[in-house]
Design a protein around this motif. Structure first.
Motif, PDB file in Angstrom:
ATOM      1  N   LEU A   1      -4.675  10.425  -6.663  1.00 53.52           N
ATOM      2  CA  LEU A   1      -4.425   9.293  -7.539  1.00 53.52           C
ATOM      3  C   LEU A   1      -3.929   9.785  -8.897  1.00 53.52           C
ATOM      4  CD1 LEU A   1      -7.558   7.106  -6.723  1.00 53.52           C
ATOM      5  CD2 LEU A   1      -5.252   6.908  -5.783  1.00 53.52           C
TER       6      LEU A   1
ATOM      7  N   VAL B   1     -10.349   0.917   1.092  1.00 63.24           N
ATOM      8  CA  VAL B   1      -9.911  -0.439   0.783  1.00 63.24           C
ATOM      9  C   VAL B   1     -10.506  -1.414   1.800  1.00 63.24           C
ATOM     10  CG1 VAL B   1      -7.920  -2.010   0.697  1.00 63.24           C
ATOM     11  CG2 VAL B   1      -7.760   0.263  -0.323  1.00 63.24           C
TER      12      VAL B   1
ATOM     13  N   ILE C   1       0.825  -1.207   0.000  1.00 57.13           N
ATOM     14  CA  ILE C   1       0.000   0.000   0.000  1.00 57.13           C
ATOM     15  C   ILE C   1       0.862   1.261   0.000  1.00 57.13           C
ATOM     16  CG2 ILE C   1      -1.862   1.205   1.205  1.00 57.13           C
ATOM     17  CD1 ILE C   1      -2.234  -1.548   2.753  1.00 57.13           C
TER      18      ILE C   1
ATOM     19  N   GLU D   1     -10.050   7.495  -1.628  1.00 54.53           N
ATOM     20  CA  GLU D   1     -10.314   6.610  -2.758  1.00 54.53           C
ATOM     21  C   GLU D   1      -9.036   5.867  -3.139  1.00 54.53           C
ATOM     22  OE1 GLU D   1     -13.207   5.770  -4.108  1.00 54.53           O
ATOM     23  OE2 GLU D   1     -14.097   6.989  -2.528  1.00 54.53           O
ATOM     24  N   ASN D   2      -9.189   4.782  -3.925  1.00 56.23           N
ATOM     25  CA  ASN D   2      -8.027   3.942  -4.207  1.00 56.23           C
ATOM     26  C   ASN D   2      -8.007   3.416  -5.628  1.00 56.23           C
ATOM     27  OD1 ASN D   2      -9.363   1.102  -4.233  1.00 56.23           O
ATOM     28  ND2 ASN D   2     -10.116   2.015  -2.336  1.00 56.23           N
TER      29      ASN D   2
ATOM     30  N   ILE E   1      -6.283  -0.178  -7.514  1.00 54.50           N
ATOM     31  CA  ILE E   1      -5.713  -1.463  -7.113  1.00 54.50           C
ATOM     32  C   ILE E   1      -5.375  -2.302  -8.338  1.00 54.50           C
ATOM     33  CG2 ILE E   1      -6.084  -3.562  -5.757  1.00 54.50           C
ATOM     34  CD1 ILE E   1      -8.205  -2.064  -4.163  1.00 54.50           C
TER      35      ILE E   1
ATOM     36  N   ILE F   1      -1.657  -1.290  -4.188  1.00 52.80           N
ATOM     37  CA  ILE F   1      -2.735  -0.355  -3.878  1.00 52.80           C
ATOM     38  C   ILE F   1      -2.196   1.060  -3.733  1.00 52.80           C
ATOM     39  CG2 ILE F   1      -4.571   0.199  -2.228  1.00 52.80           C
ATOM     40  CD1 ILE F   1      -4.505  -2.751  -1.369  1.00 52.80           C
TER      41      ILE F   1
ATOM     42  N   VAL G   1      -3.570   4.731  -2.439  1.00 50.97           N
ATOM     43  CA  VAL G   1      -4.647   5.385  -1.694  1.00 50.97           C
ATOM     44  C   VAL G   1      -4.467   6.886  -1.780  1.00 50.97           C
ATOM     45  CG1 VAL G   1      -5.814   5.621   0.519  1.00 50.97           C
ATOM     46  CG2 VAL G   1      -4.800   3.424  -0.120  1.00 50.97           C
TER      47      VAL G   1
ATOM     48  N   ASP H   1      -9.691   5.558   4.224  1.00 50.60           N
ATOM     49  CA  ASP H   1      -9.240   4.565   3.244  1.00 50.60           C
ATOM     50  C   ASP H   1     -10.397   3.598   3.016  1.00 50.60           C
ATOM     51  OD1 ASP H   1      -8.046   2.556   1.795  1.00 50.60           O
ATOM     52  OD2 ASP H   1      -6.498   2.087   3.261  1.00 50.60           O
TER      53      ASP H   1
ATOM     54  N   THR I   1       0.509   5.513  -0.082  1.00 47.47           N
ATOM     55  CA  THR I   1      -0.398   6.652   0.041  1.00 47.47           C
ATOM     56  C   THR I   1       0.139   7.828  -0.756  1.00 47.47           C
ATOM     57  OG1 THR I   1       0.710   7.317   2.087  1.00 47.47           O
ATOM     58  CG2 THR I   1      -1.249   5.955   2.299  1.00 47.47           C
TER      59      THR I   1
END
Length: 299
Positions: A19, A243, A13, A101-102, A104, A94, A96, A241, A15
């Motif tokens: 995005l 996820v 993951i 929002e994410n 993947i 991933i 974040v 998060d 951060t």
């Protein structure tokens, strides 16, 4: 017994403030690893909701395997159905964003080696709840739906991630759980008619005789059943998060059905648990305990 047949991953993951777009590089502000995989996430959620859980899946013979299984072991989940293969343990990459929002990317690894023959490890029997997703081979998911029906078990199929070739399987599940995007895509694949989602959900019930549950993020949950239509709210939160929120919902729903709760109450608890899972980073580490959900609903 709640039997989860599905994927086991280690999540990697990162951060970021926002995005990235296609072809764009953005700086990251943090990195962590956490156990994940939709199957494993849902198994842990069902256990934290108070259910008795058995996991059927696979990991690799690598350094990621023990970390991927750590919280499942700590959650007292029966892992006798988890095999080892020479493929790598599944991973999820991933990103974040600052808004929670994410994005993947999944590398299946050992999850791709979960075959219909592994279903013997599930020890299916009448009254079991069988929870499935789309991160293992669809032939195995299909075989599990058939085997569960033969055994007299109740099936819950989470349609994530969307796979068009899985459309015909949805009619086999007693409960189908989809998010908005997945349901809209399956609506086209199944030629469901109706002027809005609610009408198309009812069309699915008329076509299959089974229940469809639609998760709506912050707007809560809708469900169409042979008996009628239900809608429950989500908790009002500011997500950190998202996820694993959907997986938390599915695990808690399975536990509610296993406990013979009325469906509306099972949905309410599952929606609250999914909301609480958005308040911490990571998938499995963020899954709330039953006491947390009780407190949130009481408050």
């Amino acid at each position: 017994m709640i039997i989860v047949i599905g994927s086991i991953n280690l999540d990697l993951i990162a951060t970021v403030d926002r995005l990235p777009g296609a072809g764009e590089t953005v700086p990251g502000s943090g990195f962590s690893t956490a156990p994940g995989g939709k199957g494993a996430n849902q198994a842990l959620a069902a256990a934290r909701a108070g259910g008795q859980v058995r996991m059927v899946g696979a990991v690799g013979k690598d350094n990621f395997a023990s970390e991927a299984l750590a919280l499942l072991k700590g959650g007292m989940i029966d892992l006798s159905g988890v095999g080892e293969t020479f493929a790598s343990t599944g991973t999820a990459l991933i990103l974040v964003g600052g808004d929670g929002e994410n994005m993947i990317a999944i590398v299946p690894g050992a999850n791709g080696s979960v075959v219909p023959g592994d279903l013997s490890k599930a020890f299916l029997k009448k009254g079991d709840i069988v929870l499935l997703q789309h991160e293992i081979p669809l032939a195995t998911v299909d075989a599990a739906l058939d085997a569960a029906k033969k055994a007299g078990a109740v099936t819950i199929l989470n349609t994530a991630p969307f796979r068009a070739e899985a459309a015909d399987m949805l009619a086999k599940a007693d409960y189908v759980v989809a998010n908005e995007t997945e349901f809209d895509l399956y609506t086209e694949a199944l030629s469901l008619s109706g002027r809005d989602r609610q009408a198309r959900m009812k069309a699915f019930v008329q076509k299959t005789g089974h229940t469809i549950v639609l998760t709506l993020g912050g707007d809560g949950v809708m469900a169409a059943t042979p008996e009628g239509f239900l809608q429950v709210p989500a908790l009002a939160i500011k997500p950190v998060d998202t996820v694993g929120a959907g997986d938390t919902f599915c695990g808690y729903l399975a536990a509610g059905i296993a406990a013979a709760l009325p469906l509306e109450e099972a949905l309410r608890r599952a929606a609250a648990a999914g909301s609480l899972a958005c308040l911490k980073p990571g998938a499995q580490p963020a899954i709330p305990l039953k006491a947390d959900v009780d407190a949130a609903l009481a408050g």
